[in-house]
Every structure is written in C-alpha cells, then in structure tokens.
Design a protein around this motif. Sequence first.
Motif, PDB file in Angstrom:
ATOM      1  N   ASN A 131     110.655  14.745 -28.223  1.00 29.33           N
ATOM      2  CA  ASN A 131     110.448  15.417 -29.501  1.00 29.33           C
ATOM      3  C   ASN A 131     108.981  15.827 -29.650  1.00 29.33           C
ATOM      4  O   ASN A 131     108.093  15.279 -28.985  1.00 29.33           O
ATOM      5  CB  ASN A 131     110.821  14.488 -30.662  1.00 29.33           C
ATOM      6  CG  ASN A 131     112.290  14.097 -30.629  1.00 29.33           C
ATOM      7  OD1 ASN A 131     113.139  14.918 -30.305  1.00 29.33           O
ATOM      8  ND2 ASN A 131     112.583  12.846 -30.942  1.00 29.33           N
ATOM      9  N   LEU A 132     108.749  16.782 -30.553  1.00 32.62           N
ATOM     10  CA  LEU A 132     107.384  17.206 -30.831  1.00 32.62           C
ATOM     11  C   LEU A 132     106.561  16.050 -31.389  1.00 32.62           C
ATOM     12  O   LEU A 132     105.366  15.923 -31.088  1.00 32.62           O
ATOM     13  CB  LEU A 132     107.388  18.392 -31.810  1.00 32.62           C
ATOM     14  CG  LEU A 132     106.024  19.033 -32.111  1.00 32.62           C
ATOM     15  CD1 LEU A 132     105.409  19.622 -30.857  1.00 32.62           C
ATOM     16  CD2 LEU A 132     106.153  20.111 -33.182  1.00 32.62           C
ATOM     17  N   GLU A 228     102.889  19.113 -23.247  1.00 30.69           N
ATOM     18  CA  GLU A 228     103.684  20.255 -23.685  1.00 30.69           C
ATOM     19  C   GLU A 228     104.680  20.609 -22.601  1.00 30.69           C
ATOM     20  O   GLU A 228     104.635  20.051 -21.494  1.00 30.69           O
ATOM     21  CB  GLU A 228     102.792  21.439 -24.017  1.00 30.69           C
ATOM     22  CG  GLU A 228     101.859  21.880 -22.909  1.00 30.69           C
ATOM     23  CD  GLU A 228     100.895  22.958 -23.380  1.00 30.69           C
ATOM     24  OE1 GLU A 228     101.362  23.890 -24.054  1.00 30.69           O
ATOM     25  OE2 GLU A 228      99.701  22.859 -23.096  1.00 30.69           O
ATOM     26  N   THR A 229     105.568  21.516 -22.894  1.00 28.76           N
ATOM     27  CA  THR A 229     106.569  21.918 -21.916  1.00 28.76           C
ATOM     28  C   THR A 229     105.876  22.422 -20.648  1.00 28.76           C
ATOM     29  O   THR A 229     105.006  23.272 -20.704  1.00 28.76           O
ATOM     30  CB  THR A 229     107.469  23.017 -22.501  1.00 28.76           C
ATOM     31  OG1 THR A 229     108.195  22.483 -23.617  1.00 28.76           O
ATOM     32  CG2 THR A 229     108.462  23.519 -21.458  1.00 28.76           C
ATOM     33  N   LYS A 258     111.172  19.582 -27.075  1.00 31.98           N
ATOM     34  CA  LYS A 258     112.240  20.263 -27.800  1.00 31.98           C
ATOM     35  C   LYS A 258     111.692  21.038 -28.998  1.00 31.98           C
ATOM     36  O   LYS A 258     110.650  20.692 -29.560  1.00 31.98           O
ATOM     37  CB  LYS A 258     113.277  19.233 -28.282  1.00 31.98           C
ATOM     38  CG  LYS A 258     114.044  18.553 -27.158  1.00 31.98           C
ATOM     39  CD  LYS A 258     115.138  17.635 -27.685  1.00 31.98           C
ATOM     40  CE  LYS A 258     114.577  16.363 -28.250  1.00 31.98           C
ATOM     41  NZ  LYS A 258     115.648  15.381 -28.580  1.00 31.98           N
ATOM     42  N   ASP A 259     112.411  22.097 -29.362  1.00 32.96           N
ATOM     43  CA  ASP A 259     112.038  22.865 -30.560  1.00 32.96           C
ATOM     44  C   ASP A 259     112.135  21.984 -31.795  1.00 32.96           C
ATOM     45  O   ASP A 259     112.991  21.096 -31.884  1.00 32.96           O
ATOM     46  CB  ASP A 259     112.953  24.086 -30.712  1.00 32.96           C
ATOM     47  CG  ASP A 259     112.734  25.121 -29.615  1.00 32.96           C
ATOM     48  OD1 ASP A 259     111.647  25.117 -29.021  1.00 32.96           O
ATOM     49  OD2 ASP A 259     113.666  25.917 -29.362  1.00 32.96           O
ATOM     50  N   HIS A 260     111.259  22.269 -32.770  1.00 33.11           N
ATOM     51  CA  HIS A 260     111.220  21.475 -33.996  1.00 33.11           C
ATOM     52  C   HIS A 260     111.773  22.285 -35.158  1.00 33.11           C
ATOM     53  O   HIS A 260     111.649  23.515 -35.199  1.00 33.11           O
ATOM     54  CB  HIS A 260     109.776  21.046 -34.289  1.00 33.11           C
ATOM     55  CG  HIS A 260     109.664  19.908 -35.249  1.00 33.11           C
ATOM     56  ND1 HIS A 260     109.675  20.089 -36.619  1.00 33.11           N
ATOM     57  CD2 HIS A 260     109.553  18.570 -35.040  1.00 33.11           C
ATOM     58  CE1 HIS A 260     109.566  18.907 -37.204  1.00 33.11           C
ATOM     59  NE2 HIS A 260     109.484  17.970 -36.278  1.00 33.11           N
ATOM     60  N   GLU A 264     106.293  25.255 -35.363  1.00 34.85           N
ATOM     61  CA  GLU A 264     106.225  25.981 -34.104  1.00 34.85           C
ATOM     62  C   GLU A 264     104.857  25.709 -33.495  1.00 34.85           C
ATOM     63  O   GLU A 264     103.849  25.657 -34.200  1.00 34.85           O
ATOM     64  CB  GLU A 264     106.415  27.491 -34.317  1.00 34.85           C
ATOM     65  CG  GLU A 264     107.829  27.867 -34.701  1.00 34.85           C
ATOM     66  CD  GLU A 264     108.029  29.378 -34.731  1.00 34.85           C
ATOM     67  OE1 GLU A 264     107.139  30.096 -34.228  1.00 34.85           O
ATOM     68  OE2 GLU A 264     109.050  29.820 -35.259  1.00 34.85           O
ATOM     69  N   ARG A 265     104.842  25.573 -32.182  1.00 38.42           N
ATOM     70  CA  ARG A 265     103.607  25.189 -31.499  1.00 38.42           C
ATOM     71  C   ARG A 265     103.060  26.345 -30.670  1.00 38.42           C
ATOM     72  O   ARG A 265     103.820  27.047 -30.004  1.00 38.42           O
ATOM     73  CB  ARG A 265     103.868  23.991 -30.582  1.00 38.42           C
ATOM     74  CG  ARG A 265     102.646  23.502 -29.831  1.00 38.42           C
ATOM     75  CD  ARG A 265     103.012  22.311 -28.969  1.00 38.42           C
ATOM     76  NE  ARG A 265     101.861  21.750 -28.282  1.00 38.42           N
ATOM     77  CZ  ARG A 265     101.902  20.686 -27.492  1.00 38.42           C
ATOM     78  NH1 ARG A 265     103.057  20.064 -27.293  1.00 38.42           N
ATOM     79  NH2 ARG A 265     100.811  20.241 -26.908  1.00 38.42           N
TER      80      ARG A 265
END
Length: 379
Positions: A131-132, A228-229, A258-260, A264-265
């Motif tokens: 998770n973020l 980060e990814t 994963k997307d939150h 947004e990052r």
Amino acid sequence: MAKRDYYEVLGVAKGADAAAIKKAYRQKAKELHPDRNSDNPNAEAQFKEANEAYEVLKDENKKAAYDRYGHAAFENGMGGGGARGQQGDFASAFSDVFDDLFGDFMGGGRGGGRRSGAQRGNDLRYNLRINLEDAFAGLQKTITVPTAVGCGSCNGTGAEGGSEPQTCPTCSGMGKVRAQQGFFTVERTCPTCSGMGQTIKNPCKTCHGQGRVEKEKSLSVNIPAGVETGTRIRLAGEGEAGMRGGPTGDLYIFIEVKDHALFERENTNLFCRVPVSIATAALGGEIEVPTIDGGRSRVKVPEGSQSGRQMRLRGKGMPALRGGTTGDMFIELAVETPVKLTARQREILREFDKLSEENNPQGSSFFASVKSFWDSMKS
C-alpha cells in the motif's frame, strides 16, 4: 604492398619473449576480431595480419629465421614456412586465445583450470505489492519463496553415500568439447556431463544427483520508506542453491505500490483532489483534508476559487528513498455543482444568476470572444 614488420604489427619490441608476444597478440585479437568491429571494414584484414605475425613469432625456429632474414625467410619455401604454411596453422594460433576472445559470449572460457562441477544457483525474482501507506512509513514483511536449497542427504555433492563425483572422461573436466572446422575451432557443451565437467556414478536418491531439492523458504524483508513501483531490493545469497555445492544465487524483490483511493503520487509529491461547494469556493472558507501519515490538516480556501486551483502543504508528501528530503502535498479544488435541487433552491439559484452577471469574469471574457468571432465570420 610491402608487408609490415611482424613486431610492429603486434606492437612489441624486437627480442620480446614468448609471454610478451602472446599477451600482445591476445590484446590485438580482442581489439580486431571482426565480430566486434562490424563498423570497421579493415578489421578482418588487420585481424589476419596479426594472426600471421603471431604464427611466426610464437615459434622459436620461425622467429629465429625471421629475426635473421625478415619476410624473405618464408619466401620460396625458405625456412620451412611460407604463406601456405602460415595459412594452414591459422586455427592453431586462433585456438591459443579462443577463451579470451569468446569468454564474454560463451559464459567464460576455461578460467585457467578445470571445472569443479559446481555451478552458481539461479537468481530469483519476487513481486511484492504494498500500500501507499506502507511505502510512506516502510515495513517489515515476511514472504514465502519457492526455491531450491542444498540437499541435506549428500551435503550438496549430488553423490550417494559419501562418494565423490568423477572427472568427465569425454571433456577431461572442461565441460566443453571442441571440434576443428577449417580455420575455426567450434566449442560446444559436453554431451556426457552437460557442461558440469564431472559425472556421478552413484547419484543421491534424494536429489537425483542435482545436489539440491525444491523447498519453500520464509524470509523477513525490510522495505525502506520511500520505495515506489519499480524499486528493486537485492537479498544476496537468498536465491537458488548452486548445483553440486556451487554458490547460491540472489533474490531480487520488485516493488509495486498499489493505487490509492485518495492520493496520487508523482515522485515524492502527493496530489489530493478535494470537492468544495459553490458557496465555499465563492465566499471562501476552510476545509479539512487527510494526510498520508493518517493525520488531518486544515486548508484555507481563498474567496472566488475556481476548479483546478492548487494549494501546497509543504513536507506532507513522501520521503525520498535515499532519505534526507520529503516531498509536498498539493490540494486541488474541485468546485462541485449541486444536484437534485428542491424548488426553493432552484428559485434562489435563478435569482442569484440574475444578480451575478458581473461576477463571472471568465464567462464574460469567453462570450465576448465568441461574439467577436461570429462578427468576423459575417464580415
């Protein structure tokens, strides 16, 4: 065209010993080999010239004749050499540096000695989704990895009952066999030992001679804050066990964040789109927004704010992976149009619309431009 001096071709001084000549030839052969010089049309000719020079200077008798008579020593059959003899021995000269030339392409040559039969284990890849919030704070994670570990029955040797692997009789422990084809030497994996350099007469019944068995392994992994990814974490020695006691490979963990639902990052910055009412956007006010650490921040909305307006909260973004800095958080306003109005609300809005003709600068400017456009089209 006159031939160049052989010592000059190899770049060594006259009187150089055999070791210096061989070393110089290896360097020239690597530099000039046609496979590595596809953009140099002269590479093949220079490569052959270096081979011819080395074929003469590596042989004591030919070298002595060359030192005394020069190129004339090999003309008209003199000195037992000649161009034909040199051409015929091309493969011999080439074989002397075969491993040096092709080590990069064929996984290394002989390495100066016999193969032990042990081979390094494969590296493994593990994809980990987090998770973020975990990427923000970092976490300790236990993962289970299917891998190969050293066989306990044979202590990784692959041989049963304490026996030892034997040197392969076909390749003499080299793991490769060579065949002469014209001017070239072709090297391939030994068919008897499959490149191991050793054979096992009595293989271990547990691992069937492999020296390792399949097993799942649990590992505790430290995920640092700021990942980060695409971030890759290497765990040395946690990959597959090597064949027959060889060194263990590494484990590479690839992170996917994963997307939150709220944030947004973008690198170390975070963006949060916050809806505000028409009244708040027009009159100004305060809104409460979440932060990635689980806290709350109050943000002042200026009077007359439009959709898309951004406000910055310094230091409320993501930490940098290498540490030392923290990004910012940007609040983007989304002015929300009310829906499912009551009769009274409709009445108020119509009255407000009549009274606010001078309060919409963007609309006034746009429709003035539209009128100008239509007038120009008429004319």
